[in-house]
Write a protein that holds these residues in place. Structure first.
Motif, PDB file in Angstrom:
ATOM      1  N   LYS A   1       0.860  -1.177   0.000  1.00  0.00           N
ATOM      2  CA  LYS A   1       0.000   0.000   0.000  1.00  0.00           C
ATOM      3  C   LYS A   1       0.897   1.228   0.000  1.00  0.00           C
TER       4      LYS A   1
ATOM      5  N   ILE B   1       0.978   5.442   0.603  1.00  0.00           N
ATOM      6  CA  ILE B   1       0.308   6.622   1.143  1.00  0.00           C
ATOM      7  C   ILE B   1       1.184   7.835   0.861  1.00  0.00           C
TER       8      ILE B   1
ATOM      9  N   ASN C   1      -5.131  -1.632   8.057  1.00  0.00           N
ATOM     10  CA  ASN C   1      -6.313  -0.802   7.893  1.00  0.00           C
ATOM     11  C   ASN C   1      -5.863   0.589   7.433  1.00  0.00           C
ATOM     12  N   GLU C   2      -6.024   0.863   6.163  1.00  0.00           N
ATOM     13  CA  GLU C   2      -5.563   2.137   5.589  1.00  0.00           C
ATOM     14  C   GLU C   2      -6.316   3.334   6.155  1.00  0.00           C
ATOM     15  N   LYS C   3      -7.606   3.189   6.366  1.00  0.00           N
ATOM     16  CA  LYS C   3      -8.397   4.314   6.872  1.00  0.00           C
ATOM     17  C   LYS C   3      -7.972   4.697   8.281  1.00  0.00           C
TER      18      LYS C   3
ATOM     19  N   LEU D   1      -4.690   6.583   7.913  1.00  0.00           N
ATOM     20  CA  LEU D   1      -4.926   7.940   7.408  1.00  0.00           C
ATOM     21  C   LEU D   1      -5.519   8.840   8.486  1.00  0.00           C
TER      22      LEU D   1
ATOM     23  N   THR E   1      -4.207   7.841  -0.031  1.00  0.00           N
ATOM     24  CA  THR E   1      -3.666   6.623  -0.629  1.00  0.00           C
ATOM     25  C   THR E   1      -3.440   6.838  -2.127  1.00  0.00           C
TER      26      THR E   1
END
Length: 159
Positions: free
Chosen positions: A17, A19, A126-128, A131, A145
């Motif tokens: 991933k 960011i 968990n990307e959220k 962020l 992202t």
């Protein structure tokens, strides 16, 4: 007789991933804030990422979380280098003027200051949540992202 071709792209695994971070602080301060806010242990690598025969270099911080099988990288996207400007000969006095040149690791995102690359084998990041924690840091202007498959120069993120 049948011929079988193997494509190099068949072996490339984009299981990471990405960011993007916009902020104007130094890389070591951002690494410290990320360590504090996200409970990481990022450390600067001994060697920076060098491209185009040492024309540009980018700082990289890394932490391998062996318990969760996640590799965290903080990579600078901007390299500023001071160089002598080209001046015409034939003048009475020679003055060497310095010019500040800016290079980007990922040229499609010239406004981005840093990237966080999260390589996870289990896909449990968990990307959220990340962020939201990044937005809680006052020094970070914004973060979002980026789809690694849409980047033309994604080879620069292989290290």
């Amino acid at each position: 007789m049948a011929l079988h071709k193997l494509q190099v792209d068949d072996f490339i695994d984009d299981s990471y991933k990405l960011i993007a971070i916009h902020c104007r602080i130094e890389d070591y301060r951002l690494a410290y804030l990320l360590n504090k806010q996200l409970d990481l242990k990022l450390k600067r690598k001994e060697k920076d990422l060098d491209f185009k025969y040492l024309e540009s270099s980018y700082s990289i911080f890394e932490w391998n979380n062996e318990t969760e099988y996640i590799m965290w990288n903080l990579i600078s996207n901007v390299c500023k280098r001071e160089e002598d400007s080209l001046s015409s000969s034939g003048t009475l006095f020679t003055e060497s003027e310095k010019v500040l040149k800016t290079f980007n690791l990922i040229s499609e995102y010239q406004k981005v200051d840093y990237f966080i690359k999260i390589s996870d084998e289990i896909q449990n990041v968990n990307e959220k949540l990340i962020l939201n924690k990044l937005q809680a840091i006052p020094q970070i202007i914004t973060s979002y992202t980026v789809d690694p498959l849409k980047i033309k120069s994604k080879d620069h993120l292989i290290f």
